[in-house]
Write an enzyme that holds these catalytic residues in place. Structure first.
Site, PDB file in Angstrom:
ATOM      1  N   GLY A 104       0.822  -1.213   0.000  1.00 25.04           N
ATOM      2  CA  GLY A 104       0.000   0.000   0.000  1.00 25.04           C
ATOM      3  C   GLY A 104       0.854   1.261   0.000  1.00 25.04           C
ATOM      4  N   ASP A 105       1.946   1.228   0.772  1.00 20.01           N
ATOM      5  CA  ASP A 105       2.876   2.366   0.826  1.00 20.01           C
ATOM      6  C   ASP A 105       3.497   2.596  -0.542  1.00 20.01           C
ATOM      7  OD1 ASP A 105       2.933   2.534   3.904  1.00 20.01           O
ATOM      8  OD2 ASP A 105       3.519   0.473   3.523  1.00 20.01           O
TER       9      ASP A 105
END
Length: 287
Positions: A209-210
């Site tokens: 996600g990062d």
């Protein structure tokens, strides 16, 4: 790292400083509190270097920290009205169809009522988009309506990074959906919507996600009015990184063994060229 190789000057503030990510059985370290964040920001302000083009935030566990982020973003937007705030509202995910939060529940109202309204780009997964709007997503139509609800809260660009919707290409594919709303000079709005189907990779990775949020920031910067291309480059680069990671993890784990957390660490440095100039292997469909 990916922002740096794509040419961005990055000032990093570690919201947490851990020995390792929380996908491992154990972790040790510190969580930055709102006072400490404020102190760091004061230092930037005293030196008059608090002019930024972008702010990107991800995982945090503390409501006062999050509220302080909002104050800082608002002040930075006064310094530079063109500043773009990219928020990954990290709250939870679904496992086997069941959603659960992996941050304290009192973060939800702060994200919903304070953070999302000042964000320009948000990258929730399906579960987080449902939490923010209080609305369940069962179909693509639901997802588009949820993205409209999120636009109405503030952000111009909304990308639901992953979902459990049925992909037209079949069960081996994961759907992401994007929506970009632009207000023209005459006050009318145009919305561009896209669907991206990418091959599922059979493993649990931490940090995807990062990586997604950072690359989306970079590629929307380089293609400001073309969410389709920005998402194709983001998701294609993700695929390159994940395929390299799983291949390497399987080799390390040995025949027939399941790779562990250490072996599944994202192969970021090894994927530098793919991050800088991703070969487009995943296409987006304009809806």
């Amino acid at each position: 790292f990916c922002l740096q190789v794509l040419g961005f000057e990055v000032d990093t503030v570690n919201s947490v400083q851990f020995s390792n990510h929380t996908g491992y059985a154990h972790w040790k370290g510190q969580v930055l509190n709102s006072d400490e964040l404020h102190e760091l920001y004061e230092g930037l302000k005293l030196n008059k270097v608090n002019r930024y083009d972008y702010v990107l935030t991800g995982y945090t566990r503390d409501t006062s920290f999050l509220a302080m982020v909002v104050d800082i973003v608002q002040e930075l937007k006064q310094q530079n009205p063109n500043l773009v705030y990219v928020c990954d509202p990290v709250m939870g995910d679904k496992w086997n169809g069941e959603g659960s939060m992996y941050v304290p529940k009192d973060l939800l109202p702060v994200y919903r009522d304070k953070v999302v309204p000042v964000a320009d780009i948000i990258t929730p997964n399906q579960f987080e988009a449902e939490l923010l709007t209080g609305r369940k997503i069962y179909t693509e139509k639901d997802a588009l309506e949820v993205m409209d609800m999120l636009h109405a809260m503030g952000p111009q660009t909304v990308v639901i990074t992953s979902s459990d919707l049925q992909a037209p290409l079949g069960n081996d594919y994961l759907i992401a959906l994007g929506s970009h709303r632009k207000t023209k000079a005459d006050g009318t709005t145009i919305t561009q919507r896209i669907r991206v189907e990418s091959p599922k990779v059979d493993a649990v990775f931490v940090g995807t996600g990062d990586l997604f949020a950072a690359m989306l920031l970079a590629w929307t910067h380089k293609h400001p009015n073309n969410l389709k291309v920005a998402c194709e480059k983001t998701v294609s680069a993700m695929q390159h990184v994940l395929q390299r990671t799983i291949k390497s993890a399987k080799v390390q784990a040995g025949e027939g063994n399941k790779p562990n957390s250490a072996q599944l660490e994202l192969r970021m440095v090894q994927s530098k060229k793919d991050i800088e100039n991703p070969e487009i292997i995943v296409k987006a469909t304009v809806l």
